[in-house]
Write an enzyme that holds these catalytic residues in place. Structure first.
Site, PDB file in Angstrom:
ATOM      1  N   HIS A 165     -46.712 -14.974 -40.728  1.00  0.00           N
ATOM      2  CA  HIS A 165     -46.325 -16.378 -40.520  1.00  0.00           C
ATOM      3  C   HIS A 165     -44.889 -16.463 -40.025  1.00  0.00           C
ATOM      4  CE1 HIS A 165     -43.801 -17.359 -44.100  1.00  0.00           C
ATOM      5  NE2 HIS A 165     -44.534 -16.467 -44.732  1.00  0.00           N
ATOM      6  N   GLU A 177     -47.588 -21.590 -43.137  1.00  0.00           N
ATOM      7  CA  GLU A 177     -48.015 -20.790 -44.294  1.00  0.00           C
ATOM      8  C   GLU A 177     -47.379 -21.325 -45.565  1.00  0.00           C
ATOM      9  OE1 GLU A 177     -47.878 -17.483 -47.275  1.00  0.00           O
ATOM     10  OE2 GLU A 177     -46.231 -18.615 -46.395  1.00  0.00           O
ATOM     11  N   GLU A 178     -46.117 -21.739 -45.461  1.00  0.00           N
ATOM     12  CA  GLU A 178     -45.347 -22.132 -46.657  1.00  0.00           C
ATOM     13  C   GLU A 178     -45.839 -23.425 -47.287  1.00  0.00           C
ATOM     14  OE1 GLU A 178     -43.432 -20.226 -48.106  1.00  0.00           O
ATOM     15  OE2 GLU A 178     -42.426 -18.886 -46.704  1.00  0.00           O
ATOM     16  N   HIS A 235     -37.165 -16.802 -51.182  1.00  0.00           N
ATOM     17  CA  HIS A 235     -36.928 -18.251 -51.091  1.00  0.00           C
ATOM     18  C   HIS A 235     -35.529 -18.647 -51.551  1.00  0.00           C
ATOM     19  CE1 HIS A 235     -41.287 -19.905 -50.591  1.00  0.00           C
ATOM     20  NE2 HIS A 235     -41.056 -18.831 -49.860  1.00  0.00           N
TER      21      HIS A 235
END
Lengths: 347, 325
Positions: B60, B191-192, B300
């Site tokens: 991604h 994707e996130e 993250h």
């Protein structure tokens, strides 16, 4: 009942932790080949068995029962010869301390879930339920032996051998949903091709317990005109009388939900009423938390009917059902298979 | 560090707004692919034709960030999150908008780890009017991108999730030896925010085998989650995460390929967090899937951390899968 007893015992002995269903393909195929015209499987681990009607243009009826069971997976091999695990599916961790397990690796390894004795437990933790991260499997092997024998990722089953209780009740691990697999096989075994109004596609599907995707993938391939999803539902149990549940021994149930087809569901109920067949009803207003929820919205949408077998002590090694209810589900499936879809909708 | 890695990390693209990063990837991919397809969702597919097995790799290209929801009277920018923000790390960190406006992400209460909806952005404007000259509702912000080498093979930066996966896939596209296999190198969107991009691509391609390439949480640090995976321990072969139980046939095959080709690997079970793997496995009629991961610490956060030697092993394994699975 002999067929049900014998095949149920055999089905419950198969290791089918979600994601590892294909490991039991050989035996399942052996059983299914006796009753079906075609057997096949897909990459996801779904098995599809076909029984054809004599009519060349018969509509496709999909009947689903999931093959997988909740279990665990080895995450690490620890000093001292213990295995740490994570859950596969919604395990009831309350029943785990001191449970007997089997680790499926190069060979089947018997193990026990170790627990901290009350003497050594911190005050407060005695009454609380341990999480899976605090529990370890003890096999007696040394760490070096385990490293040789067990790869990380190996599936683990909580042992729950098939046991007969009184009055036709039986207990075993994975009766969710082998009881329904057994009922579907019993129905197809007794169906006569002459009277059959559909080509029947039985899906013994994978990974219901971990996302419910398996049956929907099969539905996408089969493109059935109608699907019947079969699963277990909560059977009434002492101490939980408030729960709106069905009763073991009083027959399979036809479930009512926003995600099932209203016309067909009503048609099935009226058919059974008309023929004087005993069944129960239960309402699952929105989600049913079965394969039904994804199958019904597969492709352009598939009309579904949901049927359940009442089961006590769900997701434990002593799941309990009444054999009569398995027979009842098979009887209901046969009656539906002998009735044209348009007749069901018109009743 | 390669110039390509720098370019991939420093070009922003929050979920749903991947245009700029897609252009960077496309410019590189079209040198080596037989055809490039951009699908309606914005996924970029680099196809290397073959007559053998259809293999889809997916990495991604989106990243977490913020969308501007409104601007208050004092000129503070109120935002909604895109994906899982680490609010502890986000507090007082530098953010930058798609138009290049810099700001600081502020927690509302300085004594506690803020909830994500309590974060707002100070761009230095003294009034709503001033702020509106530079920022509009719907603009996106991301944490300021950066990358640097720390010690030996260790690099820190953001967003390494998942531009490092994009680097692996581009390097594999470039270095893969001639093979019969029909190869699709896919750079997915969104994707996130729930593995949204990979599913329609898998539906389109209908691969025999799907392989996702992404970061995975590494352990061994005081703050890290309980996992065996370590930075510098080699490429991680995924067995399970919250979105998928990988096909065990593919897991075993990937281990074999590593042993055959002397690729340093480690087993991975990720208890929290999902990857495109799950979406690919359950698209249309389904396919066999596996995933390889780059062990990453502090995922993250504003400083994600990797060991570049793991990245090299990941490239080797990706090529081995493409050529020989």
């Amino acid at each position: 009942m002999d067929f049900i007893k014998e095949s149920l015992k055999e089905l419950c002995s198969l290791m089918t932790v979600s994601g590892f269903e294909k490991k039991s393909r050989t035996r399942l195929f052996e059983i299914a080949r006796q009753y079906f015209d075609e057997v096949s499987e897909d990459s996801f681990g779904n098995f599809v068995f076909v029984k054809k009607s004599l009519n060349n243009n018969a509509p496709r009826l999909m009947i689903d029962a999931h093959f997988d069971m909740v279990g665990m997976m080895v995450t690490d091999i620890l000093e001292g010869g213990f295995l740490s695990v994570t859950n596969i599916g919604g395990l009831d961790t309350r029943i785990l301390p001191s449970a007997e397990v089997t680790v499926y690796s190069k060979r089947e390894i018997y193990g026990l879930i170790s627990s901290i004795p009350p003497h050594l437990s911190k005050s407060g933790s005695k009454s609380s339920v341990p999480t899976l991260e605090e529990l370890y499997i003890d096999t007696g092997y040394s760490v070096d032996e385990l490293k040789e024998l067990v790869p990380v990722g190996a599936p683990v089953v909580i042992n729950g051998e098939y046991t007969e209780l009184q009055n036709g009740f039986v207990a075993a691990a994975s009766l969710d949903d082998k009881a329904c697999v057994c009922a579907v096989f019993d129905a197809v075994r007794r169906i006569s091709a002459e009277e059959l109004k559909y080509d029947i596609y039985v899906t013994v599907s994978a990974q219901e317990e971990t996302g419910k995707c398996g049956a929907a993938l099969s539905a996408c391939r089969i493109r059935p005109q109608m699907a019947i999803i079969t699963d277990v539902n909560f059977g009434a149990i002492e101490g939980d009388k408030d729960y709106d549940s069905i009763v073991c021994g009083k027959g399979a149930s036809v479930d009512i939900s926003a995600l099932t087809d209203r016309k067909l569901t009503r048609g099935v109920m009226r058919l059974l009423d008309k023929e004087g067949v005993q069944y129960q009803r239960i309402c699952e207003p929105s989600y049913t938390y079965t394969n039904n929820d994804l199958v019904s919205v597969t492709g352009e949408g598939i009309p579904t009917v949901l049927m359940s077998i009442p089961l006590r002590s769900m997701h434990t090694p002593v799941e309990t059902v009444c054999l009569k209810d398995i027979r009842s589900l098979a009887d209901i499936l046969i009656r539906v298979a002998y009735t044209e879809k348009t007749d069901l909708e018109a009743i | 560090m390669t110039e390509l890695l720098k370019k991939l990390v420093l070009t922003s693209g929050v979920s749903g707004r991947e245009d700029k990063i897609r252009e960077v990837i496309k410019a590189e991919a079209e040198k080596y692919a037989d055809e490039i397809i951009i699908d309606p969702m914005g996924n970029l597919i680099a196809h290397k034709r073959g007559k053998g097995k259809k293999i889809m790799f997916a990495s991604h290209m989106d990243e977490i960030g913020y969308f501007v929801t409104f601007i208050d009277e004092k000129g503070l920018i109120r935002v909604g999150n895109v994906g899982g923000i680490n609010t502890l790390s986000a507090s007082y960190s530098e953010v930058v908008s798609e138009r290049g406006v810099c700001g600081v992400a502020l927690p509302s209460d300085s004594n506690e780890v803020p909830k994500v909806d309590a974060l707002c952005i100070d761009i230095g404007a003294r009034s709503k009017k001033q702020a509106e000259k530079r920022v509009s509702i719907g603009d996106y912000f991301v944490h300021a991108p950066h990358i640097k080498r720390l010690y030996g093979n260790i690099y820190t930066g953001r967003p390494l999730d998942n531009r490092i996966g994009c680097l692996v896939l581009l390097e594999a596209l470039k270095n893969v030896k001639p093979t019969d296999n029909d190869l699709y190198f896919v750079f997915t969107v969104q994707e996130e925010v729930g593995l949204r991009g990979a599913k329609p691509v898998a539906y389109r391609i209908e691969p025999d085998i799907g392989i996702a390439i992404d970061v995975t949480s590494a352990g061994g640090k005081p703050t890290s989650p309980k996992t065996k995976v370590k930075i510098g321990g080699g490429v991680a072969i995924k067995i399970k995460d919250a979105s998928v139980i990988c096909s065990y046939e593919i897991v075993e095959k990937m281990r074999e390929l590593c042993l055959d080709s002397n690729i340093k690997y480690q087993d991975e079970i990720l208890l929290k967090g999902g990857t495109d793997t799950g979406a690919i496995q359950t698209a249309k009629m389904g396919c066999l899937v596996g995933a390889l991961s780059i062990p990453t610490a502090y995922i993250h956060s504003t400083n994600e951390m990797i060991d570049i030697s793991d990245v090299k092993e990941a490239i080797k394994l990706t090529c081995a899968i493409a050529e020989r699975i």
